[in-house]
Design a protein around this motif. Structure first.
Motif, PDB file in Angstrom:
ATOM      1  N   GLU A  15      36.106  26.549  39.662  1.00 52.05           N
ATOM      2  CA  GLU A  15      35.802  27.269  40.901  1.00 52.05           C
ATOM      3  C   GLU A  15      36.133  28.759  40.768  1.00 52.05           C
ATOM      4  O   GLU A  15      35.377  29.619  41.228  1.00 52.05           O
ATOM      5  N   ILE A  16      37.254  29.054  40.121  1.00 49.59           N
ATOM      6  CA  ILE A  16      37.621  30.452  39.905  1.00 49.59           C
ATOM      7  C   ILE A  16      36.608  31.133  38.993  1.00 49.59           C
ATOM      8  O   ILE A  16      36.162  32.261  39.252  1.00 49.59           O
ATOM      9  N   ILE A  17      36.219  30.439  37.926  1.00 45.24           N
ATOM     10  CA  ILE A  17      35.251  31.004  36.986  1.00 45.24           C
ATOM     11  C   ILE A  17      33.898  31.225  37.667  1.00 45.24           C
ATOM     12  O   ILE A  17      33.240  32.251  37.461  1.00 45.24           O
ATOM     13  N   ALA A  18      33.473  30.265  38.480  1.00 42.35           N
ATOM     14  CA  ALA A  18      32.177  30.369  39.147  1.00 42.35           C
ATOM     15  C   ALA A  18      32.133  31.561  40.103  1.00 42.35           C
ATOM     16  O   ALA A  18      31.078  32.186  40.290  1.00 42.35           O
ATOM     17  N   ASP A  19      33.258  31.902  40.727  1.00 42.11           N
ATOM     18  CA  ASP A  19      33.316  33.079  41.600  1.00 42.11           C
ATOM     19  C   ASP A  19      33.377  34.376  40.793  1.00 42.11           C
ATOM     20  O   ASP A  19      32.870  35.418  41.229  1.00 42.11           O
ATOM     21  N   TYR A  20      33.992  34.298  39.624  1.00 43.54           N
ATOM     22  CA  TYR A  20      34.211  35.488  38.793  1.00 43.54           C
ATOM     23  C   TYR A  20      32.955  35.921  38.045  1.00 43.54           C
ATOM     24  O   TYR A  20      32.635  37.115  37.979  1.00 43.54           O
ATOM     25  N   LEU A  21      32.221  34.970  37.489  1.00 35.89           N
ATOM     26  CA  LEU A  21      31.093  35.305  36.618  1.00 35.89           C
ATOM     27  C   LEU A  21      30.057  36.223  37.274  1.00 35.89           C
ATOM     28  O   LEU A  21      29.615  37.196  36.641  1.00 35.89           O
ATOM     29  N   PRO A  22      29.625  35.970  38.508  1.00 42.52           N
ATOM     30  CA  PRO A  22      28.590  36.832  39.093  1.00 42.52           C
ATOM     31  C   PRO A  22      29.014  38.285  39.272  1.00 42.52           C
ATOM     32  O   PRO A  22      28.163  39.150  39.493  1.00 42.52           O
ATOM     33  N   THR A  23      30.304  38.575  39.171  1.00 40.28           N
ATOM     34  CA  THR A  23      30.769  39.953  39.322  1.00 40.28           C
ATOM     35  C   THR A  23      30.746  40.723  38.004  1.00 40.28           C
ATOM     36  O   THR A  23      31.041  41.926  37.998  1.00 40.28           O
ATOM     37  N   GLN A  24      30.376  40.051  36.911  1.00 45.54           N
ATOM     38  CA  GLN A  24      30.455  40.678  35.598  1.00 45.54           C
ATOM     39  C   GLN A  24      29.087  41.189  35.133  1.00 45.54           C
ATOM     40  O   GLN A  24      28.070  40.518  35.323  1.00 45.54           O
ATOM     41  N   PRO A  25      29.048  42.360  34.494  1.00 45.96           N
ATOM     42  CA  PRO A  25      27.763  42.951  34.089  1.00 45.96           C
ATOM     43  C   PRO A  25      27.056  42.171  33.000  1.00 45.96           C
ATOM     44  O   PRO A  25      25.838  42.330  32.835  1.00 45.96           O
ATOM     45  N   TRP A  26      27.773  41.331  32.247  1.00 46.71           N
ATOM     46  CA  TRP A  26      27.169  40.576  31.152  1.00 46.71           C
ATOM     47  C   TRP A  26      26.675  39.195  31.583  1.00 46.71           C
ATOM     48  O   TRP A  26      26.132  38.456  30.781  1.00 46.71           O
ATOM     49  N   PHE A  27      26.838  38.863  32.868  1.00 42.59           N
ATOM     50  CA  PHE A  27      26.409  37.554  33.354  1.00 42.59           C
ATOM     51  C   PHE A  27      25.025  37.638  33.978  1.00 42.59           C
ATOM     52  O   PHE A  27      24.758  38.481  34.837  1.00 42.59           O
ATOM     53  N   ALA A  76      47.599  45.720  36.240  1.00 43.78           N
ATOM     54  CA  ALA A  76      46.380  44.972  35.892  1.00 43.78           C
ATOM     55  C   ALA A  76      45.644  44.450  37.116  1.00 43.78           C
ATOM     56  O   ALA A  76      44.905  43.466  37.023  1.00 43.78           O
ATOM     57  N   ASP A  77      45.818  45.111  38.256  1.00 44.34           N
ATOM     58  CA  ASP A  77      45.165  44.633  39.478  1.00 44.34           C
ATOM     59  C   ASP A  77      43.650  44.530  39.322  1.00 44.34           C
ATOM     60  O   ASP A  77      43.013  43.631  39.875  1.00 44.34           O
ATOM     61  N   GLU A  78      43.066  45.463  38.566  1.00 43.18           N
ATOM     62  CA  GLU A  78      41.611  45.463  38.378  1.00 43.18           C
ATOM     63  C   GLU A  78      41.130  44.212  37.664  1.00 43.18           C
ATOM     64  O   GLU A  78      39.974  43.800  37.812  1.00 43.18           O
ATOM     65  N   TRP A  79      42.015  43.585  36.895  1.00 39.54           N
ATOM     66  CA  TRP A  79      41.635  42.446  36.061  1.00 39.54           C
ATOM     67  C   TRP A  79      42.112  41.123  36.625  1.00 39.54           C
ATOM     68  O   TRP A  79      41.963  40.094  35.970  1.00 39.54           O
ATOM     69  N   LEU A  80      42.694  41.165  37.828  1.00 42.23           N
ATOM     70  CA  LEU A  80      43.111  39.928  38.489  1.00 42.23           C
ATOM     71  C   LEU A  80      41.889  39.211  39.030  1.00 42.23           C
ATOM     72  O   LEU A  80      41.134  39.754  39.828  1.00 42.23           O
ATOM     73  N   ILE A  81      41.675  37.990  38.573  1.00 40.55           N
ATOM     74  CA  ILE A  81      40.522  37.205  39.013  1.00 40.55           C
ATOM     75  C   ILE A  81      40.832  36.466  40.305  1.00 40.55           C
ATOM     76  O   ILE A  81      39.973  36.305  41.173  1.00 40.55           O
ATOM     77  N   GLY A  82      42.053  35.997  40.440  1.00 44.18           N
ATOM     78  CA  GLY A  82      42.445  35.268  41.636  1.00 44.18           C
ATOM     79  C   GLY A  82      43.785  34.594  41.425  1.00 44.18           C
ATOM     80  O   GLY A  82      44.448  34.780  40.406  1.00 44.18           O
ATOM     81  N   THR A  83      44.181  33.791  42.396  1.00 42.07           N
ATOM     82  CA  THR A  83      45.405  33.006  42.275  1.00 42.07           C
ATOM     83  C   THR A  83      45.065  31.543  42.514  1.00 42.07           C
ATOM     84  O   THR A  83      44.067  31.210  43.161  1.00 42.07           O
ATOM     85  N   MET A  84      45.902  30.679  41.965  1.00 43.21           N
ATOM     86  CA  MET A  84      45.738  29.249  42.190  1.00 43.21           C
ATOM     87  C   MET A  84      47.102  28.626  42.451  1.00 43.21           C
ATOM     88  O   MET A  84      48.136  29.140  42.019  1.00 43.21           O
ATOM     89  N   GLU A  85      47.097  27.521  43.153  1.00 45.99           N
ATOM     90  CA  GLU A  85      48.312  26.749  43.377  1.00 45.99           C
ATOM     91  C   GLU A  85      48.342  25.602  42.367  1.00 45.99           C
ATOM     92  O   GLU A  85      47.422  24.778  42.316  1.00 45.99           O
ATOM     93  N   HIS A  86      49.379  25.580  41.565  1.00 46.49           N
ATOM     94  CA  HIS A  86      49.583  24.566  40.532  1.00 46.49           C
ATOM     95  C   HIS A  86      50.659  23.621  41.047  1.00 46.49           C
ATOM     96  O   HIS A  86      51.759  24.059  41.395  1.00 46.49           O
ATOM     97  N   SER A  87      50.355  22.325  41.122  1.00 52.00           N
ATOM     98  CA  SER A  87      51.269  21.388  41.771  1.00 52.00           C
ATOM     99  C   SER A  87      52.594  21.227  41.039  1.00 52.00           C
ATOM    100  O   SER A  87      53.557  20.708  41.611  1.00 52.00           O
ATOM    101  N   VAL A  88      52.669  21.680  39.786  1.00 50.31           N
ATOM    102  CA  VAL A  88      53.924  21.618  39.030  1.00 50.31           C
ATOM    103  C   VAL A  88      54.565  22.999  38.917  1.00 50.31           C
ATOM    104  O   VAL A  88      55.767  23.167  39.147  1.00 50.31           O
TER     105      VAL A  88
END
Length: 216
Positions: A15-27, A76-88
């Motif tokens: 899900e994170i990757i799917a949101d990230y890819l459309p923002t990239q010039p090479w996609f 590295a704020d420019e390169w932050l893709i997002g955050t996720m909650e990891h159950s561990v």
């Protein structure tokens, strides 16, 4: 060896990757991203998760290196893709790994010294699991890697260039699955490549180039 926890992730990596890819010039937006596989490198300090995903979308194959951190990476704020909650592990900050110095060091080390992907040990299991993507560097350097300095990666024409001070790295964002990595290695002087990281996964009959050390 990379330790893999049996955990729930929200959002998921795909899900994170799917949101990230459309923002990239090479996609090229010609299909819904589907995960082919992934490979990991080790962080010697055990603090940063380093995982590169190979993703299909339409007729193209993309390479998406991510780093997972328990705290924000300064500057590295420019390169932050997002955050996720990891159950561990709790909250994880997910970065484009090309801007993460831990990934840059790990990639350079693998290429220059001929390393393979990290072994995957799932928590609670006694035997490592096979990686869905296998990689290997073409170098044979025994004396380690030069001191590297982090700089902002630059993307264009399907690749990302990382100027790491002691050397430059090229990371394929759009993977040329028709090219033979062994042929690329043999013709490295003509292509201005010194050493490469080749990779292979199910459905490929030969390894392909995923990254390289390049000369100016």
């Amino acid at each position: 060896m990379a330790i893999i926890h049996k955990a729930n992730l929200s959002p998921t990596k795909l899900e994170i990757i799917a949101d990230y890819l459309p923002t990239q010039p090479w996609f090229i937006q010609d299909g819904t991203p589907e995960l082919i596989g992934a490979y990991r490198f080790d962080d010697p300090a055990g603090e940063v998760g380093i995982e590169t995903h190979v993703v299909a979308a339409g007729e193209r194959i993309y390479q998406v290196p991510l780093s997972y951190r328990g705290h924000e990476l300064g500057g590295a704020d420019e390169w932050l893709i997002g955050t996720m909650e990891h159950s561990v592990l709790g909250k994880r900050w997910v970065y484009d790994a090309c801007a993460d110095p831990v990934y840059v060091k790990a990639l350079a080390t693998a290429i220059l010294t001929g390393q393979e992907q990290a072994a995957l040990l799932v928590e609670g299991e006694s035997e490592p699991r096979p990686s869905s993507v296998t990689v290997k560097g073409s170098g044979t350097l025994d004396g380690g890697v030069p001191a590297l300095s982090a700089s902002a990666p630059v993307s264009g024409s399907g690749v990302t260039i990382i100027d790491a001070g002691g050397l430059k790295l090229k990371v394929a964002r759009v993977v040329d699955v028709a090219a033979d990595a062994s042929a690329t290695t043999a013709s490295a002087p003509e292509l201005h490549h010194e050493l490469i990281l080749s990779g292979q996964w199910a459905g490929l009959d030969k390894p392909v180039e995923l990254a390289a050390v390049i000369r100016d």
